[in-house]
Design a protein around this motif. Structure first.
Motif, short mmCIF file in Angstrom:
data_model
loop_
_atom_site.label_atom_id
_atom_site.label_comp_id
_atom_site.label_asym_id
_atom_site.label_seq_id
_atom_site.Cartn_x
_atom_site.Cartn_y
_atom_site.Cartn_z
N ALA A 172 0.84 -1.21 0.00
CA ALA A 172 0.00 0.00 0.00
C ALA A 172 0.86 1.25 0.00
O ALA A 172 0.56 2.23 -0.67
CB ALA A 172 -0.93 0.00 1.21
N GLY A 173 1.96 1.23 0.75
CA GLY A 173 2.85 2.38 0.80
C GLY A 173 3.50 2.67 -0.53
O GLY A 173 3.87 3.82 -0.80
N HIS A 174 3.63 1.65 -1.37
CA HIS A 174 4.21 1.82 -2.71
C HIS A 174 3.15 2.11 -3.77
O HIS A 174 3.48 2.12 -4.96
CB HIS A 174 4.98 0.56 -3.12
N ALA A 175 1.90 2.30 -3.36
CA ALA A 175 0.79 2.55 -4.30
C ALA A 175 0.56 1.37 -5.23
O ALA A 175 0.09 1.53 -6.35
CB ALA A 175 1.03 3.82 -5.11
N SER A 202 -4.69 5.95 -5.44
CA SER A 202 -5.07 7.06 -4.56
C SER A 202 -4.16 7.08 -3.35
O SER A 202 -4.08 6.10 -2.59
CB SER A 202 -6.53 6.90 -4.12
N ARG A 203 -3.46 8.18 -3.13
CA ARG A 203 -2.57 8.28 -1.97
C ARG A 203 -3.35 8.18 -0.67
O ARG A 203 -2.87 7.57 0.29
CB ARG A 203 -1.79 9.60 -2.03
N ARG A 204 -4.53 8.77 -0.64
CA ARG A 204 -5.35 8.74 0.57
C ARG A 204 -5.76 7.30 0.91
O ARG A 204 -5.64 6.86 2.05
CB ARG A 204 -6.58 9.62 0.39
N GLY A 233 -4.34 4.49 -0.17
CA GLY A 233 -3.15 3.72 0.19
C GLY A 233 -2.68 4.01 1.59
O GLY A 233 -2.26 3.10 2.32
N ARG A 234 -2.76 5.29 2.00
CA ARG A 234 -2.31 5.65 3.35
C ARG A 234 -3.17 4.98 4.41
O ARG A 234 -2.64 4.47 5.41
CB ARG A 234 -2.35 7.16 3.52
N TRP A 235 -4.49 4.95 4.19
CA TRP A 235 -5.35 4.35 5.21
C TRP A 235 -5.24 2.83 5.23
O TRP A 235 -5.35 2.21 6.29
CB TRP A 235 -6.79 4.81 5.01
N ILE A 236 -5.01 2.23 4.10
CA ILE A 236 -4.74 0.78 4.10
C ILE A 236 -3.47 0.51 4.89
O ILE A 236 -3.41 -0.42 5.72
CB ILE A 236 -4.62 0.25 2.67
N PHE A 272 10.18 -1.19 -10.59
CA PHE A 272 8.79 -0.76 -10.69
C PHE A 272 8.13 -0.88 -9.31
O PHE A 272 7.34 -1.80 -9.08
CB PHE A 272 8.03 -1.63 -11.70
N PRO A 273 8.43 0.02 -8.38
CA PRO A 273 7.93 -0.14 -7.01
C PRO A 273 6.41 -0.08 -6.89
O PRO A 273 5.86 -0.58 -5.91
CB PRO A 273 8.59 1.02 -6.26
N ASN A 274 5.71 0.52 -7.87
CA ASN A 274 4.26 0.56 -7.79
C ASN A 274 3.60 -0.56 -8.60
O ASN A 274 2.38 -0.55 -8.80
CB ASN A 274 3.72 1.93 -8.25
N MET A 275 4.39 -1.53 -9.05
CA MET A 275 3.83 -2.67 -9.77
C MET A 275 3.15 -3.61 -8.78
O MET A 275 3.76 -4.01 -7.78
CB MET A 275 4.92 -3.44 -10.52
#
Length: 353
Positions: free
Chosen positions: A89-92, A97-99, A101-104, A295-298
């Motif tokens: 989640a921290g890597h999207a 959505s950053r919001r 991902g942050r809450w997850i 690819f950290p957001n993969m």
């Protein structure tokens, strides 16, 4: 033995069209490997929450018996899966959505684990930007362990003894990591802005209250203490076993040398671990460390699909692609730690009086 393919950073807006990474990025994006997998992650979250509920139920039912200590094993396994989900989640990887991902991440890290997601993300993002760089990567900074002989030379007293023996002490020290993560989280509240610190701190305290209530209302005090220590020791050990194979013993960029591009920087400093579904599950997909760093957001399930594309691209670019077995990855990491402490072990010992 590690396999190297002759022929390196995560996709970013700063990647130039003519860079050696750009063609790989276009290929990966064209195959949809950067598309989110909401259904896959929803299923993993639900399975892990149900597993957590089952373990908690077992603790309630067996709390009066010493057999409850056996449940520290599945409890630690569930916690480690929660840590992997927070990491993703921290890597999207889960949501763009950053919001969201942050809450997850807050739910899984702060509430379920008592570990600050803000502290982790701050540290982990620096690591991803400059892996194995002694001046920029906090994971190879001076701490309980050191990663270069230059760092080792500056140790004194107990720290010097620790460095001499750090290879053999590495896995025992991981048993303390679960508790250390909680301490780091509370210490980091001083760095955070007031609003973030209130949210983070409230969730960390809620975690501690719920965890203590579960143990102290179901077990005798000494049993509760033994369970908590065993649970956190196994949790820290599993996390350490997942992160240790990834970079230790790999290339370390020269701070005064040539600046590497994204592809070279990420590939040369990372090591993949071979294996099948069990390895993927145990290491949370971090066994595809090269692909994850590129690819950290993969999404996690796409990393194995991207691996042959990355391996072939590295071969064509003349960049070594390192992959080894799990046990050999630990052997290489421990060998590096042992070599770092070698000059200190060769020092003459003072004569006995």
């Amino acid at each position: 033995m590690p396999q190297a393919v002759d022929a390196a950073p995560a996709p970013s807006a700063g990647t130039t069209p003519g860079s050696d990474f750009a063609p790989l990025l276009r290929t990966v994006r064209g195959q949809g490997l950067l598309d989110r997998r909401h259904g896959w992650y929803t299923a993993r979250v639900l399975v892990n929450l149900c597993s957590l509920a089952a373990v908690v139920t077992g603790v309630v039912l067996l709390g009066h018996s010493g057999w409850v200590l056996l449940l520290a094993v599945p409890f630690s396994l569930v916690w480690t899966r929660a840590a992997y989900l927070s990491h993703d989640a921290g890597h999207a990887q889960i949501s763009s959505s950053r919001r969201t991902g942050r809450w997850i991440s807050l739910t899984h890290a702060n509430l379920l684990l008592g570990m600050s997601q803000a502290w982790w993300n701050e540290k982990h993002n620096k690591h991803h930007a400059n892996p194995n760089h002694v001046d920029k990567d906090p994971d190879v900074g001076v701490g309980a362990l050191v990663w270069t002989q230059q760092q080792a030379a500056g140790r004194a007293g107990f720290a010097r003894w620790l460095t001499r023996n750090q290879a053999r002490l590495f896995f025992p020290m991981l048993l303390l990591e679960g508790i250390a993560l909680k301490v780091y989280g509370f210490q980091d509240l001083r760095r955070q802005d007031r609003r973030e610190a209130r949210t983070e701190g409230a969730l960390l305290l809620t975690h501690l209250a719920l965890y203590a209530a579960l143990l102290l209302t179901t077990m005798a005090p000494l049993t509760a203490l033994a369970f908590a220590l065993l649970h956190h020791a196994l949790f820290g050990l599993q996390l350490g076993m997942a992160f240790a194979p990834n970079h230790k013993g790999m290339e370390m960029p020269d701070p005064d040398g040539e600046r590497w591009g994204h592809l070279r920087r990420q590939v040369l400093t990372s090591r993949n671990v071979r294996g099948g579904p069990v390895t993927d599950w145990f290491l949370g997909g971090l066994n595809y460390q090269i692909e994850h760093h590129l690819f950290p957001n993969m999404p996690r399930p796409h990393l194995r699909l991207a691996q042959p594309l990355v391996r072939d691209h590295c071969r064509e670019a003349g960049i070594p692609y390192t992959e080894t077995g799990l046990l050999d990855s630990y052997r290489q990491a421990l060998r590096h730690m042992h070599e770092v402490g070698a000059p200190l072990r060769e020092e003459p010992r003072p004569p006995n009086v």
